[in-house]
Write a protein that holds these residues in place. Structure first.
Motif, PDB file in Angstrom:
ATOM      1  N   PRO A 110      11.938  85.018  -3.779  1.00 24.15           N
ATOM      2  CA  PRO A 110      12.963  85.924  -3.241  1.00 24.15           C
ATOM      3  C   PRO A 110      12.356  87.178  -2.626  1.00 24.15           C
ATOM      4  O   PRO A 110      11.410  87.738  -3.172  1.00 24.15           O
ATOM      5  CB  PRO A 110      13.792  86.270  -4.481  1.00 24.15           C
ATOM      6  N   LYS A 111      12.910  87.581  -1.476  1.00 26.42           N
ATOM      7  CA  LYS A 111      12.514  88.868  -0.893  1.00 26.42           C
ATOM      8  C   LYS A 111      13.210  89.969  -1.693  1.00 26.42           C
ATOM      9  O   LYS A 111      14.029  89.687  -2.590  1.00 26.42           O
ATOM     10  CB  LYS A 111      12.951  88.928   0.569  1.00 26.42           C
ATOM     11  N   ASP A 112      12.944  91.234  -1.340  1.00 22.85           N
ATOM     12  CA  ASP A 112      13.475  92.358  -2.124  1.00 22.85           C
ATOM     13  C   ASP A 112      15.005  92.339  -2.241  1.00 22.85           C
ATOM     14  O   ASP A 112      15.567  92.813  -3.221  1.00 22.85           O
ATOM     15  CB  ASP A 112      13.039  93.697  -1.500  1.00 22.85           C
ATOM     16  N   ASN A 113      15.681  91.842  -1.201  1.00 22.97           N
ATOM     17  CA  ASN A 113      17.159  91.837  -1.205  1.00 22.97           C
ATOM     18  C   ASN A 113      17.737  90.455  -1.518  1.00 22.97           C
ATOM     19  O   ASN A 113      18.891  90.184  -1.227  1.00 22.97           O
ATOM     20  CB  ASN A 113      17.682  92.321   0.153  1.00 22.97           C
ATOM     21  N   GLU A 114      16.925  89.570  -2.096  1.00 21.09           N
ATOM     22  CA  GLU A 114      17.375  88.182  -2.315  1.00 21.09           C
ATOM     23  C   GLU A 114      17.415  87.791  -3.795  1.00 21.09           C
ATOM     24  O   GLU A 114      16.751  88.400  -4.643  1.00 21.09           O
ATOM     25  CB  GLU A 114      16.430  87.216  -1.593  1.00 21.09           C
ATOM     26  N   LEU A 115      18.175  86.720  -4.032  1.00 19.67           N
ATOM     27  CA  LEU A 115      18.233  86.100  -5.355  1.00 19.67           C
ATOM     28  C   LEU A 115      17.526  84.751  -5.269  1.00 19.67           C
ATOM     29  O   LEU A 115      17.651  84.075  -4.249  1.00 19.67           O
ATOM     30  CB  LEU A 115      19.687  85.814  -5.765  1.00 19.67           C
ATOM     31  N   LEU A 116      16.830  84.377  -6.323  1.00 23.34           N
ATOM     32  CA  LEU A 116      16.337  83.000  -6.419  1.00 23.34           C
ATOM     33  C   LEU A 116      17.315  82.271  -7.329  1.00 23.34           C
ATOM     34  O   LEU A 116      17.567  82.701  -8.459  1.00 23.34           O
ATOM     35  CB  LEU A 116      14.923  82.956  -7.001  1.00 23.34           C
ATOM     36  N   ILE A 117      17.879  81.194  -6.803  1.00 24.64           N
ATOM     37  CA  ILE A 117      18.895  80.441  -7.553  1.00 24.64           C
ATOM     38  C   ILE A 117      18.344  79.078  -7.946  1.00 24.64           C
ATOM     39  O   ILE A 117      17.781  78.381  -7.090  1.00 24.64           O
ATOM     40  CB  ILE A 117      20.150  80.183  -6.669  1.00 24.64           C
ATOM     41  N   GLN A 118      18.549  78.693  -9.174  1.00 27.31           N
ATOM     42  CA  GLN A 118      18.321  77.302  -9.552  1.00 27.31           C
ATOM     43  C   GLN A 118      19.634  76.577  -9.292  1.00 27.31           C
ATOM     44  O   GLN A 118      20.650  76.873  -9.937  1.00 27.31           O
ATOM     45  CB  GLN A 118      17.920  77.188 -11.028  1.00 27.31           C
ATOM     46  N   VAL A 119      19.601  75.698  -8.326  1.00 24.41           N
ATOM     47  CA  VAL A 119      20.847  75.033  -7.903  1.00 24.41           C
ATOM     48  C   VAL A 119      21.181  73.921  -8.901  1.00 24.41           C
ATOM     49  O   VAL A 119      20.393  73.001  -9.094  1.00 24.41           O
ATOM     50  CB  VAL A 119      20.699  74.436  -6.483  1.00 24.41           C
ATOM     51  N   HIS A 120      22.345  74.020  -9.519  1.00 24.71           N
ATOM     52  CA  HIS A 120      22.763  72.966 -10.448  1.00 24.71           C
ATOM     53  C   HIS A 120      23.702  71.968  -9.775  1.00 24.71           C
ATOM     54  O   HIS A 120      23.749  70.807 -10.148  1.00 24.71           O
ATOM     55  CB  HIS A 120      23.431  73.579 -11.679  1.00 24.71           C
ATOM     56  N   ALA A 121      24.490  72.456  -8.808  1.00 22.55           N
ATOM     57  CA  ALA A 121      25.401  71.553  -8.087  1.00 22.55           C
ATOM     58  C   ALA A 121      25.626  72.085  -6.681  1.00 22.55           C
ATOM     59  O   ALA A 121      25.585  73.294  -6.446  1.00 22.55           O
ATOM     60  CB  ALA A 121      26.730  71.447  -8.830  1.00 22.55           C
ATOM     61  N   SER A 122      25.847  71.152  -5.763  1.00 16.18           N
ATOM     62  CA  SER A 122      26.217  71.517  -4.391  1.00 16.18           C
ATOM     63  C   SER A 122      27.100  70.373  -3.907  1.00 16.18           C
ATOM     64  O   SER A 122      27.292  69.404  -4.644  1.00 16.18           O
ATOM     65  CB  SER A 122      24.969  71.657  -3.512  1.00 16.18           C
ATOM     66  N   THR A 123      27.646  70.472  -2.714  1.00 16.27           N
ATOM     67  CA  THR A 123      28.403  69.321  -2.216  1.00 16.27           C
ATOM     68  C   THR A 123      27.796  68.841  -0.909  1.00 16.27           C
ATOM     69  O   THR A 123      27.043  69.569  -0.258  1.00 16.27           O
ATOM     70  CB  THR A 123      29.907  69.628  -1.985  1.00 16.27           C
ATOM     71  N   VAL A 124      28.121  67.608  -0.560  1.00 23.22           N
ATOM     72  CA  VAL A 124      27.887  67.129   0.807  1.00 23.22           C
ATOM     73  C   VAL A 124      29.269  67.095   1.435  1.00 23.22           C
ATOM     74  O   VAL A 124      30.187  66.464   0.904  1.00 23.22           O
ATOM     75  CB  VAL A 124      27.240  65.732   0.828  1.00 23.22           C
ATOM     76  N   ASN A 125      29.426  67.833   2.518  1.00 22.91           N
ATOM     77  CA  ASN A 125      30.758  67.972   3.113  1.00 22.91           C
ATOM     78  C   ASN A 125      30.683  67.778   4.618  1.00 22.91           C
ATOM     79  O   ASN A 125      29.603  67.519   5.168  1.00 22.91           O
ATOM     80  CB  ASN A 125      31.330  69.346   2.733  1.00 22.91           C
ATOM     81  N   ARG A 126      31.854  67.937   5.264  1.00 21.99           N
ATOM     82  CA  ARG A 126      31.894  67.665   6.712  1.00 21.99           C
ATOM     83  C   ARG A 126      31.116  68.720   7.500  1.00 21.99           C
ATOM     84  O   ARG A 126      30.578  68.434   8.564  1.00 21.99           O
ATOM     85  CB  ARG A 126      33.350  67.590   7.165  1.00 21.99           C
ATOM     86  N   THR A 127      31.024  69.934   6.972  1.00 21.98           N
ATOM     87  CA  THR A 127      30.212  70.967   7.635  1.00 21.98           C
ATOM     88  C   THR A 127      28.737  70.559   7.587  1.00 21.98           C
ATOM     89  O   THR A 127      28.006  70.691   8.574  1.00 21.98           O
ATOM     90  CB  THR A 127      30.425  72.324   6.929  1.00 21.98           C
ATOM     91  N   ASP A 128      28.316  70.025   6.435  1.00 23.74           N
ATOM     92  CA  ASP A 128      26.921  69.562   6.310  1.00 23.74           C
ATOM     93  C   ASP A 128      26.637  68.417   7.282  1.00 23.74           C
ATOM     94  O   ASP A 128      25.535  68.305   7.812  1.00 23.74           O
ATOM     95  CB  ASP A 128      26.640  69.072   4.877  1.00 23.74           C
ATOM     96  N   CYS A 129      27.640  67.549   7.482  1.00 30.06           N
ATOM     97  CA  CYS A 129      27.453  66.446   8.443  1.00 30.06           C
ATOM     98  C   CYS A 129      27.194  67.017   9.835  1.00 30.06           C
ATOM     99  O   CYS A 129      26.296  66.565  10.548  1.00 30.06           O
ATOM    100  CB  CYS A 129      28.681  65.526   8.469  1.00 30.06           C
ATOM    101  N   GLY A 130      27.979  68.037  10.213  1.00 32.03           N
ATOM    102  CA  GLY A 130      27.780  68.684  11.513  1.00 32.03           C
ATOM    103  C   GLY A 130      26.368  69.249  11.620  1.00 32.03           C
ATOM    104  O   GLY A 130      25.702  69.136  12.653  1.00 32.03           O
ATOM    105  N   ALA A 131      25.880  69.839  10.520  1.00 29.77           N
ATOM    106  CA  ALA A 131      24.556  70.464  10.535  1.00 29.77           C
ATOM    107  C   ALA A 131      23.433  69.423  10.463  1.00 29.77           C
ATOM    108  O   ALA A 131      22.316  69.685  10.909  1.00 29.77           O
ATOM    109  CB  ALA A 131      24.428  71.437   9.361  1.00 29.77           C
ATOM    110  N   LEU A 132      23.709  68.242   9.907  1.00 34.45           N
ATOM    111  CA  LEU A 132      22.694  67.182   9.871  1.00 34.45           C
ATOM    112  C   LEU A 132      22.540  66.546  11.257  1.00 34.45           C
ATOM    113  O   LEU A 132      21.446  66.436  11.784  1.00 34.45           O
ATOM    114  CB  LEU A 132      23.071  66.128   8.823  1.00 34.45           C
ATOM    115  N   TRP A 133      23.684  66.159  11.831  1.00 33.81           N
ATOM    116  CA  TRP A 133      23.637  65.483  13.132  1.00 33.81           C
ATOM    117  C   TRP A 133      23.419  66.475  14.293  1.00 33.81           C
ATOM    118  O   TRP A 133      23.057  66.095  15.380  1.00 33.81           O
ATOM    119  CB  TRP A 133      24.940  64.711  13.373  1.00 33.81           C
ATOM    120  N   GLY A 134      23.733  67.772  14.018  1.00 33.02           N
ATOM    121  CA  GLY A 134      23.695  68.759  15.104  1.00 33.02           C
ATOM    122  C   GLY A 134      24.824  68.494  16.076  1.00 33.02           C
ATOM    123  O   GLY A 134      24.660  68.596  17.297  1.00 33.02           O
ATOM    124  N   ALA A 135      25.988  68.174  15.546  1.00 34.72           N
ATOM    125  CA  ALA A 135      27.137  67.828  16.377  1.00 34.72           C
ATOM    126  C   ALA A 135      28.408  68.501  15.835  1.00 34.72           C
ATOM    127  O   ALA A 135      28.589  68.536  14.622  1.00 34.72           O
ATOM    128  CB  ALA A 135      27.327  66.312  16.382  1.00 34.72           C
TER     129      ALA A 135
END
Ligand SMILES: NC(=O)c1ccc[n+]([C@@H]2O[C@H](COP(=O)([O-])OP(=O)(O)OC[C@H]3O[C@@H](n4cnc5c(N)ncnc54)[C@H](OP(=O)(O)O)[C@@H]3O)[C@@H](O)[C@H]2O)c1
Length: 330
Positions: free
Chosen positions: A33-58
């Motif tokens: 983490p930088k001075d203004n950041e948090l380091l997070i241990q990710v326990h859960a996230s989702t795969v959603n339609r926004t992520d699909c847009g960001a994967l395909w770039g569409a």
């Protein structure tokens, strides 16, 4: 002091836009983490339609927000729920051990065991009674649903129909509308009629058997098309004389943004185009709803991080219900 050798983590890795088969799971350096950041241990996230847009770039224009010509983040993932494991020296609102969740529709690289994020209103503390999985599933769809609701004036007794009541957006919208005291009908496929009724819809239409636009006319204050499969033209008769139509998509002929400009000056019924804004406002609202137990995210499937490509394939099919969770806790 940091150890001489940097600690490692498992993360989704992709360096270009493409389909799920470009995703790999690799052991890479854990971020610091930088001075203004948090380091997070990710326990859960989702795969959603926004992520699909960001994967395909569409659509292509989305690349100007998530990285051009290449994706900005090595890992996919736009939401997370996890634990703060380290904070930068200028962080004031969070401390080590806090349970937090957050979302950024331009991507966070949260499909990994760890991620860093700037201390900002896009991160908030998870209410005590809420699990990491539930918290992660209360962000992306909920944001777009709340964005619909915030664009209009929904009141106690307002009559609303939600098309796509099973979706990430639709399932969240039904619950949020109920909280406001609206009377909600919804539309979904046969197998989910009961589930959508339990979310809080009064009448549930089966789109495989009937066309919800062919009911009695003038019934609704609002038509929320949370799956973007209808049109203003087809829903006009359903609306009261001053009713509002909102869709998550551009419309069959890309007409919704134009109708949003034209309809307010042409008549009383209007189209509103829900350009998504103000993620911090949504996160605050979700914190409140979760705390009061007024929101219970619909969860479809959970996958381990290793099965991320499978999760993306399923979400991209357009047939998920509610949320698909990547559960790092196993
Ligand atoms: N405007 C924005 O900023 C924005 C942001 C995110 C997403 N979106 C768009 O919004 C839409 C919904 O997103 P989401 O995340 O809620 O999607 P989702 O979770 O994939 O849900 C779509 C749901 O609609 C159901 N469905 C399919 N065809 C239907 C029909 N004809 N009538 C009623 N229900 C139907 C699907 O189940 P069955 O197929 O089993 O019926 C599925 O449960 C997507 O098109 C997405 O691209 C827009």
């Amino acid at each position: 002091m940091y150890p001489m050798t940097q600690e490692k983590m498992r993360s989704v890795v992709r360096t270009k836009y493409g389909s799920p088969n470009i995703l790999s799971i690799q052991e890479i350096d854990r971020p610091r983490p930088k001075d203004n950041e948090l380091l997070i241990q990710v326990h859960a996230s989702t795969v959603n339609r926004t992520d699909c847009g960001a994967l395909w770039g569409a659509p292509f224009i989305f690349r100007f927000f998530v990285g051009f010509p290449r994706p900005r983040h090595l890992a996919t993932g736009s939401d997370f729920a996890g634990e703060v494991v380290e904070v930068g020296m200028n962080v004031t609102r969070f401390k080590k051990g806090d349970r937090v969740f957050g979302f950024n529709d331009h991507g966070l690289g949260s499909h990994a065991q760890y991620m860093t994020i700037v201390e900002s209103p896009n991160v908030a503390v998870i209410p005590a009674s809420v699990s990491y999985v539930q918290a992660a599933a209360s962000l992306e769809g909920a944001h777009y649903a709340y964005n619909f609701i915030s664009k209009v004036r929904v009141e106690k007794g307002s009559k609303v129909i939600v098309n796509g009541g099973t979706g990430g957006i639709g399932s969240a919208a039904i619950q949020m509308l109920n909280y406001l005291g609206a009377e909600v009908d919804a539309v979904c496929a046969t197998e989910y009629l009961e589930k959508v009724g339990k979310l809080g819809a009064v009448r549930v239409f089966d789109y495989t058997r009937e066309d919800f636009t062919k009911q009695n006319s003038g019934l609704y204050d609002f038509v929320f098309d949370a799956v973007g499969k209808s049109s203003f033209g087809a829903c006009k008769l359903l609306l009261k004389p001053d009713g509002v139509y909102i869709s998550s998509e551009l419309g069959p002929n890309f007409e919704n943004p134009f109708l949003a400009l034209l309809t307010p000056v042409m008549g009383r019924q209007r189209v509103v185009f829900p350009v998504p804004v103000d993620i911090p406002r949504t996160i605050q609202h979700m914190q409140m709803l979760l705390e009061r137990r007024q929101f219970n995210p619909l969860i479809d499937r959970e996958y381990p991080l290793d099965k991320i490509a499978e999760a993306f394939e399923y979400v991209a099919s357009g047939h998920k219900i509610g949320n698909v969770v990547i559960n790092n806790l196993g």
